[in-house]
Motif scaffolding. Structure first.
Motif, short mmCIF file in Angstrom:
data_model
loop_
_atom_site.label_atom_id
_atom_site.label_comp_id
_atom_site.label_asym_id
_atom_site.label_seq_id
_atom_site.Cartn_x
_atom_site.Cartn_y
_atom_site.Cartn_z
N LYS A 57 14.75 61.44 72.47
CA LYS A 57 15.16 62.20 73.61
C LYS A 57 15.57 63.37 73.43
CE LYS A 57 18.04 61.46 77.52
NZ LYS A 57 18.44 60.18 78.62
N TYR A 58 15.12 64.55 73.85
CA TYR A 58 15.82 65.95 73.54
C TYR A 58 15.82 66.60 74.91
CZ TYR A 58 13.95 64.92 68.87
OH TYR A 58 14.10 64.25 67.63
N ARG A 59 16.75 67.81 75.04
CA ARG A 59 16.83 68.46 76.09
C ARG A 59 15.82 69.23 76.56
NH1 ARG A 59 21.61 69.39 73.71
NH2 ARG A 59 20.85 71.29 72.83
N ASP A 60 15.10 69.77 75.48
CA ASP A 60 13.79 70.60 75.44
C ASP A 60 13.29 70.80 74.14
OD1 ASP A 60 15.51 72.61 74.38
OD2 ASP A 60 16.08 73.52 76.46
N LEU A 61 12.14 71.65 73.93
CA LEU A 61 11.58 71.71 72.94
C LEU A 61 12.74 72.61 71.67
CD1 LEU A 61 7.93 72.71 74.02
CD2 LEU A 61 8.57 70.77 72.78
N ALA A 62 13.20 73.25 72.23
CA ALA A 62 14.25 74.14 71.46
C ALA A 62 15.12 73.08 70.82
CB ALA A 62 14.68 75.41 72.20
N ASP A 63 15.84 72.33 71.55
CA ASP A 63 16.74 71.30 71.14
C ASP A 63 15.98 70.24 69.93
OD1 ASP A 63 18.80 69.46 70.71
OD2 ASP A 63 17.96 68.07 72.38
N ARG A 64 14.68 70.02 70.26
CA ARG A 64 14.02 69.22 69.39
C ARG A 64 13.86 70.12 67.78
NH1 ARG A 64 8.65 68.92 67.56
NH2 ARG A 64 8.11 66.91 66.81
N GLU A 65 13.40 71.28 68.08
CA GLU A 65 13.14 71.93 66.96
C GLU A 65 14.33 71.98 65.96
OE1 GLU A 65 11.95 76.64 65.87
OE2 GLU A 65 11.11 75.56 67.78
N GLN A 66 15.47 72.43 66.80
CA GLN A 66 16.64 72.57 66.05
C GLN A 66 17.18 71.40 65.37
OE1 GLN A 66 20.13 73.76 68.44
NE2 GLN A 66 21.37 74.33 66.71
N ARG A 67 17.16 70.13 65.89
CA ARG A 67 17.59 68.90 65.31
C ARG A 67 16.83 68.37 64.24
NH1 ARG A 67 19.21 64.64 69.67
NH2 ARG A 67 19.07 65.86 71.48
N ARG A 68 15.38 68.60 64.61
CA ARG A 68 14.32 68.30 63.43
C ARG A 68 14.67 69.17 62.16
NH1 ARG A 68 11.84 63.86 63.97
NH2 ARG A 68 10.30 64.61 62.53
N ALA A 69 14.77 70.40 62.47
CA ALA A 69 14.94 71.35 61.39
C ALA A 69 16.05 70.81 60.49
CB ALA A 69 15.25 72.62 61.80
N GLY A 70 17.04 70.55 60.99
CA GLY A 70 18.33 70.08 60.35
C GLY A 70 17.86 68.71 59.57
N LEU A 71 17.23 67.89 60.08
CA LEU A 71 16.79 66.77 59.46
C LEU A 71 15.69 66.83 58.49
CD1 LEU A 71 16.36 63.69 59.31
CD2 LEU A 71 14.34 64.07 60.88
N ALA A 72 14.80 67.85 58.53
CA ALA A 72 13.93 68.32 57.31
C ALA A 72 14.61 68.94 56.23
CB ALA A 72 12.95 69.33 57.99
N ALA A 73 15.99 69.56 56.43
CA ALA A 73 16.51 70.30 55.32
C ALA A 73 17.40 69.27 54.60
CB ALA A 73 17.45 71.55 56.16
N ASP A 74 17.56 68.22 55.30
CA ASP A 74 18.51 67.05 54.49
C ASP A 74 17.95 66.40 53.26
OD1 ASP A 74 19.98 64.65 53.84
OD2 ASP A 74 20.70 64.73 56.18
N PRO A 75 18.67 66.65 52.15
CA PRO A 75 18.05 65.98 50.99
C PRO A 75 18.05 64.71 50.96
CG PRO A 75 19.99 67.44 50.41
CD PRO A 75 19.84 67.43 52.10
N ASP A 76 18.65 63.93 51.67
CA ASP A 76 18.56 62.43 51.85
C ASP A 76 17.45 62.24 52.75
OD1 ASP A 76 21.13 62.11 50.56
OD2 ASP A 76 22.30 61.92 52.60
#
Length: 105
Positions: A57-76
């Motif tokens: 669940k996300y507030r909107d597409l911008a919230d999704r994009e921001q959170r998923r960008a952080g996930l994608a950048a995580d080396p783990d």
């Protein structure tokens, strides 16, 4: 609010291995970036087999994009994907919005 609905088709006989790997490594990493999932399900006996469905669940597409960008950048997360990707056959993603008469906030 929007719901990110994901369906993964797994290779035959890999469901148990995927669930063990995801529960041990993938889920904790995703929770750091995405928060708690809205739902996580496994197909069983009826319909397409060897599938998992998970929703976030996300507030909107911008919230999704921001959170998923952080996930994608995580080396783990990148290390986890190298282990999990060979177990997958296909991935499908849908963005769902609630009907005007339904509020899942």
């Amino acid at each position: 609010m929007i719901l990110d609905h994901r369906t993964y088709q797994l290779r035959p006989d890999s469901l148990a291995a995927f669930l063990e790997l995801y529960g041990r490594e993938g889920l904790p990493i995703q929770k750091r970036h995405l928060g708690e999932p809205f739902g996580w399900f496994v197909s069983q006996d009826i319909g397409p087999l060897n599938q998992v469905v998970h929703m976030w669940k996300y507030r909107d597409l911008a919230d999704r994009e921001q959170r998923r960008a952080g996930l994608a950048a995580d080396p783990d997360w990148q290390a986890y994907l190298k282990k999990a990707s060979p177990l997958l056959v296909t991935m499908e993603n849908k963005i769902l919005r609630p009907a005007p008469f339904f509020d899942f906030a």
